[in-house]
Write a protein that holds these residues in place. Structure first.
Motif, PDB file in Angstrom:
ATOM      1  N   THR A 120     144.707 100.121  81.542  1.00  0.00           N
ATOM      2  CA  THR A 120     145.596 100.259  80.378  1.00  0.00           C
ATOM      3  C   THR A 120     144.897 100.904  79.184  1.00  0.00           C
ATOM      4  O   THR A 120     145.464 101.816  78.557  1.00  0.00           O
ATOM      5  CB  THR A 120     146.176  98.886  79.990  1.00  0.00           C
ATOM      6  N   PRO A 121     143.677 100.492  78.794  1.00  0.00           N
ATOM      7  CA  PRO A 121     143.029 101.177  77.667  1.00  0.00           C
ATOM      8  C   PRO A 121     142.801 102.663  77.924  1.00  0.00           C
ATOM      9  O   PRO A 121     142.904 103.480  76.998  1.00  0.00           O
ATOM     10  CB  PRO A 121     141.699 100.425  77.522  1.00  0.00           C
ATOM     11  N   VAL A 122     142.493 103.019  79.173  1.00  0.00           N
ATOM     12  CA  VAL A 122     142.304 104.437  79.494  1.00  0.00           C
ATOM     13  C   VAL A 122     143.601 105.204  79.311  1.00  0.00           C
ATOM     14  O   VAL A 122     143.625 106.310  78.725  1.00  0.00           O
ATOM     15  CB  VAL A 122     141.786 104.595  80.939  1.00  0.00           C
ATOM     16  N   LEU A 123     144.709 104.644  79.794  1.00  0.00           N
ATOM     17  CA  LEU A 123     146.004 105.302  79.629  1.00  0.00           C
ATOM     18  C   LEU A 123     146.373 105.441  78.153  1.00  0.00           C
ATOM     19  O   LEU A 123     146.928 106.461  77.736  1.00  0.00           O
ATOM     20  CB  LEU A 123     147.086 104.515  80.364  1.00  0.00           C
ATOM     21  N   LEU A 124     146.046 104.415  77.369  1.00  0.00           N
ATOM     22  CA  LEU A 124     146.377 104.475  75.945  1.00  0.00           C
ATOM     23  C   LEU A 124     145.512 105.487  75.199  1.00  0.00           C
ATOM     24  O   LEU A 124     145.913 105.985  74.143  1.00  0.00           O
ATOM     25  CB  LEU A 124     146.222 103.085  75.322  1.00  0.00           C
ATOM     26  N   LYS A 125     144.345 105.807  75.749  1.00  0.00           N
ATOM     27  CA  LYS A 125     143.538 106.872  75.152  1.00  0.00           C
ATOM     28  C   LYS A 125     144.068 108.246  75.552  1.00  0.00           C
ATOM     29  O   LYS A 125     144.084 109.179  74.744  1.00  0.00           O
ATOM     30  CB  LYS A 125     142.073 106.722  75.570  1.00  0.00           C
ATOM     31  N   LEU A 126     144.484 108.354  76.818  1.00  0.00           N
ATOM     32  CA  LEU A 126     145.036 109.625  77.282  1.00  0.00           C
ATOM     33  C   LEU A 126     146.425 109.876  76.715  1.00  0.00           C
ATOM     34  O   LEU A 126     146.780 111.022  76.405  1.00  0.00           O
ATOM     35  CB  LEU A 126     145.090 109.635  78.816  1.00  0.00           C
ATOM     36  N   LEU A 127     147.212 108.807  76.600  1.00  0.00           N
ATOM     37  CA  LEU A 127     148.580 108.909  76.074  1.00  0.00           C
ATOM     38  C   LEU A 127     148.721 107.934  74.920  1.00  0.00           C
ATOM     39  O   LEU A 127     149.333 106.858  75.058  1.00  0.00           O
ATOM     40  CB  LEU A 127     149.597 108.583  77.179  1.00  0.00           C
ATOM     41  N   PRO A 128     148.164 108.240  73.771  1.00  0.00           N
ATOM     42  CA  PRO A 128     148.174 107.280  72.660  1.00  0.00           C
ATOM     43  C   PRO A 128     149.587 107.005  72.156  1.00  0.00           C
ATOM     44  O   PRO A 128     150.494 107.829  72.302  1.00  0.00           O
ATOM     45  CB  PRO A 128     147.327 107.977  71.588  1.00  0.00           C
ATOM     46  N   ILE A 129     149.745 105.822  71.577  1.00  0.00           N
ATOM     47  CA  ILE A 129     151.032 105.450  70.991  1.00  0.00           C
ATOM     48  C   ILE A 129     151.352 106.414  69.860  1.00  0.00           C
ATOM     49  O   ILE A 129     150.508 106.646  68.986  1.00  0.00           O
ATOM     50  CB  ILE A 129     150.982 104.010  70.456  1.00  0.00           C
ATOM     51  N   PRO A 130     152.542 107.023  69.858  1.00  0.00           N
ATOM     52  CA  PRO A 130     152.895 107.921  68.756  1.00  0.00           C
ATOM     53  C   PRO A 130     152.726 107.217  67.409  1.00  0.00           C
ATOM     54  O   PRO A 130     153.193 106.094  67.218  1.00  0.00           O
ATOM     55  CB  PRO A 130     154.368 108.249  69.034  1.00  0.00           C
ATOM     56  N   ALA A 131     152.023 107.871  66.502  1.00  0.00           N
ATOM     57  CA  ALA A 131     151.656 107.231  65.232  1.00  0.00           C
ATOM     58  C   ALA A 131     152.874 106.746  64.473  1.00  0.00           C
ATOM     59  O   ALA A 131     152.914 105.620  63.969  1.00  0.00           O
ATOM     60  CB  ALA A 131     150.839 108.205  64.386  1.00  0.00           C
ATOM     61  N   GLU A 132     153.900 107.603  64.393  1.00  0.00           N
ATOM     62  CA  GLU A 132     155.093 107.236  63.629  1.00  0.00           C
ATOM     63  C   GLU A 132     155.817 106.068  64.280  1.00  0.00           C
ATOM     64  O   GLU A 132     156.284 105.142  63.605  1.00  0.00           O
ATOM     65  CB  GLU A 132     156.043 108.437  63.523  1.00  0.00           C
ATOM     66  N   ALA A 133     155.884 106.088  65.607  1.00  0.00           N
ATOM     67  CA  ALA A 133     156.561 105.015  66.322  1.00  0.00           C
ATOM     68  C   ALA A 133     155.815 103.695  66.158  1.00  0.00           C
ATOM     69  O   ALA A 133     156.419 102.641  65.935  1.00  0.00           O
ATOM     70  CB  ALA A 133     156.692 105.369  67.801  1.00  0.00           C
ATOM     71  N   GLY A 134     154.498 103.741  66.277  1.00  0.00           N
ATOM     72  CA  GLY A 134     153.718 102.526  66.113  1.00  0.00           C
ATOM     73  C   GLY A 134     153.847 101.944  64.723  1.00  0.00           C
ATOM     74  O   GLY A 134     154.007 100.734  64.561  1.00  0.00           O
ATOM     75  N   ALA A 135     153.795 102.812  63.714  1.00  0.00           N
ATOM     76  CA  ALA A 135     153.944 102.336  62.336  1.00  0.00           C
ATOM     77  C   ALA A 135     155.314 101.725  62.112  1.00  0.00           C
ATOM     78  O   ALA A 135     155.456 100.728  61.390  1.00  0.00           O
ATOM     79  CB  ALA A 135     153.717 103.492  61.369  1.00  0.00           C
TER      80      ALA A 135
END
Length: 428
Positions: A120-135
């Motif tokens: 999961t951490p590797v996937l989140l580095k390759l496909l990070p959470i969109p900044a606007e969506a996360g905020a």
């Protein structure tokens, strides 16, 4: 309901007498999510002046529902874990085949949880959470207040609580869960009458808590509607992007364990890949249509027959697997918690990950034969708490569990057949 035993191998339920649980179809919860998002988007783009009304009247409704959901997690997990440990111990004393099966179950569950930690951490580095969506989600849902990251010495001391009631009250999930597990083992050493009293008490407690959480989840369409409307009204379309990204990460992580089921069948059970794939197709079709390992049990027994598994083995191990074994639960439940931690920027130290790994394995044994939404809350909640991760997002994520739940079921039935074939090979 009784646990499958050599004398009663056709019953795949747990020994918790599940009462009728107030449930609404998952589709209604999803409809509540969609309706809330659409309503929030209408406020955000067409009537922004109505946002204070949403914050004042709609959002508190969702937060009340979320609080009611949170209140059930600790007692529900404690009761279910007690019954899960006692029935596992009972099966371990049933014979060599049972012990071999349980050993494989625990091995696969450990691998499953480790997969989430690594993948999961590797996937989140390759496909990070969109900044606007996360905020958007962070500002619309409960704020994260990450506690201090414990060192090794502090972590080791925290495993043994000086006051288990205080540990439960303060959401220190790992020491509470370990205490309950050891307590269940101790109860198993009592005389018959005393053991029966304690087992009946915790079974009744679990049943009562399931009724309560059923009542709360029966209101899920309303609670999810209120929460999602508040999120969308303040964030616009960003919230939709965050939910879609979450589903993608969860499916990719869970797929690793699904593929591992085929590898296990070939490498450990010594099944030809082509034969195993052909045998699993009808089983997986039923699993997709029913989203139930229990409903897929007859098809799984048929697949075992086509693979040459002895009937005496499949009729004992398969019901046991359906009752106790959820191969995809640790990987996907832990992936949810890691995703939320990443979303809120919660630091995940090695000690916290070890804690989450242990909790993910233990709670997977306590969520047997539960409806999907209850299983989601009861399994992911303790892991998130053990990781100092906020659980407010779970109230929205449970509404998009439809697609991940399909993968969960397919992965579970695949590993059920693979492990049964492996046990048969080891006992020949």
């Amino acid at each position: 309901m009784t646990l499958p035993t050599p004398e009663n191998s056709s019953d795949s339920k747990s020994n918790v007498a599940l009462p009728p649980i107030a449930q609404v179809p998952a589709m209604w919860t999803f409809i509540g999510l969609v309706g809330g998002l659409l309503g929030g988007l209408a406020v955000a783009f067409l009537a922004p002046q109505a946002l204070p009304l949403v914050e004042t009247w709609v959002k508190p409704v969702g937060e009340m529902w979320l609080r009611a959901l949170q209140a059930t997690i600790v007692p529900l997990v404690a009761a279910l874990l007690f019954t899960g440990v006692t029935q596992t111990v009972a099966m371990a004393s049933a014979g060599a085949m049972a012990r071999r099966s349980l050993g494989m179950f625990l091995g696969v569950l450990s691998f499953s949880a480790l997969t989430a930690i690594l993948v999961t951490p590797v996937l989140l580095k390759l496909l990070p959470i969109p900044a606007e969506a996360g905020a958007a989600l962070r500002t619309s849902l409960a704020a994260a207040e990450a506690g201090p990251v414990p060192g090794v010495a502090e972590f080791l001391r925290s495993i043994v609580p000086t006051n288990v009631i205080d540990a439960a009250a303060n959401d220190r999930m790992l020491p509470m869960i370990l205490f309950v597990a050891v307590f269940a083992l101790a109860v198993g050493r009592l005389a018959g009458a005393q053991r029966e009293v304690m087992t009946t008490f915790f079974a009744a407690l679990a049943s009562a808590m399931l009724v309560m959480i059923g009542w709360v989840l029966a209101l899920a369409p309303i609670g999810v509607f209120a929460l999602s409307m508040a999120v969308a009204a303040s964030s616009g379309t960003a919230a939709i992007g965050a939910l879609a990204h979450y589903v993608l990460i969860l499916l990719l992580t869970g797929s690793v364990v699904l593929v591992a089921g085929y590898v296990f069948a070939v490498a450990i059970a010594r099944q030809p890949l082509g034969a195993f794939v052909r045998a699993m197709l009808p089983v997986q079709t039923i699993a997709l249509s029913t989203q139930s390992s229990l409903a897929s049990l007859p098809a799984m027994l048929g697949a075992c027959g086509r693979l040459g598994v002895r009937e005496t083995t499949s009729e004992f191990v398969m019901p046991l697997a359906v009752a106790l074994f959820r191969a995809t639960s640790p990987v996907m439940n832990l992936a949810v918690a890691i995703y939320v931690a990443n979303l809120y920027g919660v630091p995940l130290s090695p000690m916290l990950m070890v804690s989450a790994w242990i909790v993910a394995i233990l709670v997977s044994l306590s969520s047997v034969s539960l409806p999907g939404s209850i299983s989601f809350v009861a399994s992911v909640g303790p892991i998130a708490i053990a990781m100092n991760t906020p659980i407010a997002p779970l109230a929205l994520l449970v509404a998009v569990e439809v697609l991940p739940d399909l993968l969960r079921t397919v992965g579970n039935v695949t590993f059920d057949v693979a492990v049964t074939a492996a046990v048969d090979r080891r006992t020949r």
